[in-house]
Scaffold this active site. Sequence first.
Site, PDB file in Angstrom:
ATOM      1  N   GLN A 116       5.420   1.670   0.738  1.00 13.22           N
ATOM      2  CA  GLN A 116       4.790   2.939   1.096  1.00 13.22           C
ATOM      3  C   GLN A 116       3.294   2.724   1.135  1.00 13.22           C
ATOM      4  O   GLN A 116       2.712   2.220   0.186  1.00 13.22           O
ATOM      5  CB  GLN A 116       5.139   4.021   0.065  1.00 13.22           C
ATOM      6  CG  GLN A 116       4.488   5.361   0.308  1.00 13.22           C
ATOM      7  CD  GLN A 116       5.130   6.113   1.452  1.00 13.22           C
ATOM      8  OE1 GLN A 116       6.341   6.040   1.649  1.00 13.22           O
ATOM      9  NE2 GLN A 116       4.333   6.845   2.218  1.00 13.22           N
ATOM     10  N   GLY A 118      -0.764   4.225   2.842  1.00 14.75           N
ATOM     11  CA  GLY A 118      -1.521   5.443   3.059  1.00 14.75           C
ATOM     12  C   GLY A 118      -1.224   6.108   4.388  1.00 14.75           C
ATOM     13  O   GLY A 118      -1.546   7.279   4.599  1.00 14.75           O
ATOM     14  N   GLY A 120       1.997   5.861   5.952  1.00 16.64           N
ATOM     15  CA  GLY A 120       3.417   6.077   6.142  1.00 16.64           C
ATOM     16  C   GLY A 120       4.254   5.040   5.428  1.00 16.64           C
ATOM     17  O   GLY A 120       3.750   4.192   4.686  1.00 16.64           O
ATOM     18  N   VAL A 122       7.152   1.876   5.337  1.00 13.81           N
ATOM     19  CA  VAL A 122       7.510   0.679   6.100  1.00 13.81           C
ATOM     20  C   VAL A 122       8.956   0.318   5.793  1.00 13.81           C
ATOM     21  O   VAL A 122       9.356   0.247   4.621  1.00 13.81           O
ATOM     22  CB  VAL A 122       6.584  -0.504   5.762  1.00 13.81           C
ATOM     23  CG1 VAL A 122       6.946  -1.728   6.584  1.00 13.81           C
ATOM     24  CG2 VAL A 122       5.121  -0.121   5.999  1.00 13.81           C
ATOM     25  N   LYS A 137       6.713   0.507  10.716  1.00 17.36           N
ATOM     26  CA  LYS A 137       5.887   1.465   9.983  1.00 17.36           C
ATOM     27  C   LYS A 137       6.024   2.830  10.628  1.00 17.36           C
ATOM     28  O   LYS A 137       5.617   3.031  11.769  1.00 17.36           O
ATOM     29  CB  LYS A 137       4.422   1.021   9.965  1.00 17.36           C
ATOM     30  CG  LYS A 137       3.520   2.013   9.217  1.00 17.36           C
ATOM     31  CD  LYS A 137       2.156   1.414   8.892  1.00 17.36           C
ATOM     32  CE  LYS A 137       1.306   1.226  10.111  1.00 17.36           C
ATOM     33  NZ  LYS A 137      -0.069   0.813   9.771  1.00 17.36           N
ATOM     34  N   ASP A 232     -11.204  -2.897   7.264  1.00 20.67           N
ATOM     35  CA  ASP A 232     -10.377  -2.709   6.065  1.00 20.67           C
ATOM     36  C   ASP A 232      -9.752  -4.034   5.620  1.00 20.67           C
ATOM     37  O   ASP A 232      -8.562  -4.103   5.342  1.00 20.67           O
ATOM     38  CB  ASP A 232      -9.289  -1.665   6.331  1.00 20.67           C
ATOM     39  CG  ASP A 232      -8.765  -1.039   5.044  1.00 20.67           C
ATOM     40  OD1 ASP A 232      -9.464  -1.131   4.012  1.00 20.67           O
ATOM     41  OD2 ASP A 232      -7.660  -0.456   5.065  1.00 20.67           O
TER      42      ASP A 232
END
Length: 416
Positions: A116, A118, A120, A122, A137, A232
């Site tokens: 899980q 941020g 959704g 998987v 995802k 990120d």
Amino acid sequence: MPDFSTFSPLYAAHTLETRWLLFSCDDNLRSTQHLHSLRSAIVFSPLILKFVAGVCRLVVAPLVVLFFLAHKYWKTRITIDAVEKFLQMQQMIGPTRYAYTDIVAVTGHFRDKLGQGGYGSVYKGILLPGDVHVAIKMLDGKSCCDGEDFISEVSTIGRIHHVNVVRLVGFCSEEMRRALVYEYMPHGSLDKYIFSAEKSFSWDKLSEIALGIARGINYLHQGCDMQILHFDIKPHNILLDTNFVPKVADFGLAKLYPRGNSFVPMSALRGTIGYIAPEMISRSFGVISSKSDVYSFGMLLLEMAGGRRNADPNAANSSQAFYPSWVYDRLTKHEPGEISAEMHELERKLCLVGLCCIQMKSHDRPEMSEVIEMLEGSVDSVPVPSRPFFCDDEHSSVVEPYHFLSELTTISEEGE
């Protein structure tokens, strides 16, 4: 006949008196009528107000609600149309588009959940024919609300083929139900290994993984028609295949920019605290550019070298609470012979390269291509970097980083 001329003064006076009486009566009548009108207005005003309120409640309020719903539907429709238009063009050059029923079948009704995030959940799936294992995802409603992250991910990695970048196999988009289908990475994400003593790598393997990540990021910056900034980079977004080959993943925050364009708008301010570059918070540290990914990669390298998160308030020794500060002191306050005795040569290289990457001013950091050269070369070829801003002195080496990180957290939360 009588002569009325003799009575003219008296007659005139009588006439004036009569006229005055008539005017007085008329004024009294008008005053009475005005008074009655005023009384009627006072009596009927509440009734009129109630009538107007009733009309507003029965007519105006439903119209306002209908207008709001129509506006919301119109915005949703425009978003869906924009995504559909993009996907129609993408079908000719990008990954495969699947129907939602296909996604349900591939995942076995979402039976095997891998994790899980941020954006959704998987799930593991199998594509037929060929029994190709994939990771799907499913984007949640928050991620799908404007379609921006979905379009960003499909457009950035839909046409990328690099050994160190995860491959997007396909996608699904039916109204607000959206999914991304990736190649399956059986060993999961890097964070499960570098932060666990049970699943540690040798220094040779760690260096190999670090070099692979650097090559993947450099390909995003220099190997595509448009420059891709990830924004990120962190252990959780580095996936490992069957042979532990690293692949850069999760492009939900990635942005496309023309190559050589150093200006990136402040609207790009998103990322993860602990890895986000200082210029993403304040332009006084420099412009947002590919050097922002270099900073995040440097923080990742230090965590790989230390086998722990950079900020650890539960560290046994308070001086080791912030690893970049502590390791900088180790590298600069000992003789070279002592360092080699205490640190593995590859550990020292990873630390030196990481410290070069996390310089506070963006122009003091190397390009990703230069990082690759340092990782490929010998440890002696890596220069000792300047002291990072948060490594102020030996007395403030612990306080300073926490102050800096708390500032980043506060500003980031205000910007959300």
